[in-house]
Design a protein around this motif. Structure first.
Motif, PDB file in Angstrom:
ATOM      1  N   ARG A   1      52.206  40.340  49.584  1.00 32.38           N
ATOM      2  CA  ARG A   1      51.347  39.294  48.854  1.00 32.38           C
ATOM      3  C   ARG A   1      49.935  39.852  48.595  1.00 32.38           C
ATOM      4  O   ARG A   1      49.493  40.559  49.457  1.00 32.38           O
ATOM      5  CB  ARG A   1      51.387  37.814  49.376  1.00 32.38           C
ATOM      6  N   ALA A   2      49.129  39.303  47.482  1.00 34.47           N
ATOM      7  CA  ALA A   2      47.834  39.561  47.246  1.00 34.47           C
ATOM      8  C   ALA A   2      47.302  38.495  46.997  1.00 34.47           C
ATOM      9  O   ALA A   2      47.576  37.733  45.984  1.00 34.47           O
ATOM     10  CB  ALA A   2      47.572  40.933  46.375  1.00 34.47           C
ATOM     11  N   ILE A   3      45.826  38.167  47.307  1.00 31.90           N
ATOM     12  CA  ILE A   3      44.871  37.095  46.976  1.00 31.90           C
ATOM     13  C   ILE A   3      44.294  37.870  45.807  1.00 31.90           C
ATOM     14  O   ILE A   3      43.456  38.783  46.221  1.00 31.90           O
ATOM     15  CB  ILE A   3      44.276  36.550  48.068  1.00 31.90           C
ATOM     16  N   VAL A   4      44.319  37.202  44.625  1.00 35.20           N
ATOM     17  CA  VAL A   4      43.456  37.858  43.484  1.00 35.20           C
ATOM     18  C   VAL A   4      42.422  37.159  43.480  1.00 35.20           C
ATOM     19  O   VAL A   4      42.448  35.658  43.163  1.00 35.20           O
ATOM     20  CB  VAL A   4      44.402  37.994  42.292  1.00 35.20           C
ATOM     21  N   PHE A   5      40.977  37.768  43.303  1.00 32.85           N
ATOM     22  CA  PHE A   5      39.999  36.756  43.325  1.00 32.85           C
ATOM     23  C   PHE A   5      38.830  37.411  42.127  1.00 32.85           C
ATOM     24  O   PHE A   5      39.047  38.635  41.776  1.00 32.85           O
ATOM     25  CB  PHE A   5      39.271  36.731  44.743  1.00 32.85           C
ATOM     26  N   ILE A   6      37.931  36.739  41.806  1.00 31.41           N
ATOM     27  CA  ILE A   6      37.044  37.090  41.072  1.00 31.41           C
ATOM     28  C   ILE A   6      36.053  37.891  41.571  1.00 31.41           C
ATOM     29  O   ILE A   6      35.644  37.405  42.540  1.00 31.41           O
ATOM     30  CB  ILE A   6      36.461  35.913  40.010  1.00 31.41           C
ATOM     31  N   ILE A   7      35.546  39.050  40.984  1.00 28.70           N
ATOM     32  CA  ILE A   7      34.323  39.777  41.393  1.00 28.70           C
ATOM     33  C   ILE A   7      33.241  39.332  40.437  1.00 28.70           C
ATOM     34  O   ILE A   7      33.271  39.641  39.264  1.00 28.70           O
ATOM     35  CB  ILE A   7      34.583  41.173  41.591  1.00 28.70           C
ATOM     36  N   PRO A   8      31.989  38.713  40.913  1.00 30.61           N
ATOM     37  CA  PRO A   8      30.900  38.347  40.051  1.00 30.61           C
ATOM     38  C   PRO A   8      30.463  39.477  39.394  1.00 30.61           C
ATOM     39  O   PRO A   8      30.443  40.694  39.929  1.00 30.61           O
ATOM     40  CB  PRO A   8      30.172  37.645  41.098  1.00 30.61           C
ATOM     41  N   GLU A   9      30.114  39.392  38.040  1.00 36.01           N
ATOM     42  CA  GLU A   9      29.600  40.506  37.195  1.00 36.01           C
ATOM     43  C   GLU A   9      28.268  41.031  37.823  1.00 36.01           C
ATOM     44  O   GLU A   9      28.057  42.060  37.552  1.00 36.01           O
ATOM     45  CB  GLU A   9      29.211  39.834  35.845  1.00 36.01           C
ATOM     46  N   GLU A  10      27.592  40.298  38.595  1.00 33.37           N
ATOM     47  CA  GLU A  10      26.406  40.814  39.222  1.00 33.37           C
ATOM     48  C   GLU A  10      26.602  41.887  40.186  1.00 33.37           C
ATOM     49  O   GLU A  10      25.430  42.588  40.248  1.00 33.37           O
ATOM     50  CB  GLU A  10      25.250  39.682  39.706  1.00 33.37           C
TER      51      GLU A  10
ATOM     52  N   PHE B   1      36.682  40.723  36.339  1.00 31.44           N
ATOM     53  CA  PHE B   1      36.970  41.873  37.112  1.00 31.44           C
ATOM     54  C   PHE B   1      37.488  41.305  38.383  1.00 31.44           C
ATOM     55  O   PHE B   1      36.969  40.216  38.992  1.00 31.44           O
ATOM     56  CB  PHE B   1      35.450  42.503  37.410  1.00 31.44           C
ATOM     57  N   GLU B   2      38.772  41.860  38.830  1.00 31.24           N
ATOM     58  CA  GLU B   2      39.301  41.316  39.888  1.00 31.24           C
ATOM     59  C   GLU B   2      39.504  42.194  41.027  1.00 31.24           C
ATOM     60  O   GLU B   2      39.494  43.275  41.329  1.00 31.24           O
ATOM     61  CB  GLU B   2      40.755  40.954  39.406  1.00 31.24           C
ATOM     62  N   GLY B   3      39.535  41.572  42.183  1.00 31.16           N
ATOM     63  CA  GLY B   3      39.854  42.286  43.477  1.00 31.16           C
ATOM     64  C   GLY B   3      40.812  41.755  44.161  1.00 31.16           C
ATOM     65  O   GLY B   3      41.362  40.445  43.676  1.00 31.16           O
ATOM     66  N   HIS B   4      41.556  42.500  44.921  1.00 35.12           N
ATOM     67  CA  HIS B   4      43.110  42.089  45.161  1.00 35.12           C
ATOM     68  C   HIS B   4      43.111  42.521  46.614  1.00 35.12           C
ATOM     69  O   HIS B   4      42.786  43.700  47.250  1.00 35.12           O
ATOM     70  CB  HIS B   4      44.090  42.996  44.651  1.00 35.12           C
TER      71      HIS B   4
END
Length: 140
Positions: A60-69, A81-84
């Motif tokens: 499994r992977a938790i998919v999270f938002i990477i802030p633009e900054e 932009f996503e991190g896993h």
């Protein structure tokens, strides 16, 4: 949000925060559910954090938002932009009183992604900042 002894009670916006609980190996961790986009199947290139423990399955992977900054300049992308982060299992999401969350002091020497702790039925649960997991791996 994690309770901080120095924060004025009147400045708190809410009395609870939703925490997503997940497993890596035999250890349960938690993260702010507002950072999570979705739970997905893990892929070979997804982030693994050996410091959290050895994955049993890592399917499994938790998919999270990477802030633009924090995205490097010149890198183009469409949409968020996503991190896993690979994990073994998702335990669920549940509201936790802010007063029950504790920030780790800088002198604790913990990794930058380990932001606090929550005592869940007499068992401590390390709270993880998902975006900081990328910084620990030198990614972003």
């Amino acid at each position: 949000m994690i309770y901080d002894d120095y924060v004025d009670e009147t400045s708190k916006e809410a009395s609870e925060v939703d925490v997503l609980f997940f497993e890596v190996g035999d250890i349960v961790y938690g993260t702010d559910a507002s950072q999570v986009l979705r739970i997905d199947r893990a892929h070979p290139e997804d982030l693994e954090l050996p410091d959290l423990g050895a994955l049993k399955r890592g399917n499994r992977a938790i998919v999270f938002i990477i802030p633009e900054e924090i995205i490097p300049e010149g890198e183009e992308f469409e949409g968020p932009f996503e991190g896993h982060l690979k994990v073994d299992a998702i335990r669920g999401v549940r509201p936790v009183p802010i007063m029950d969350l504790r920030r780790l002091p800088p002198t604790a020497g913990a990794a930058p992604y380990a932001v606090g702790v929550f005592l869940d039925q007499e068992r401590p649960v390390m709270l993880i900042d998902l975006v900081e997991t990328l910084n620990d791996q030198g990614r972003h």
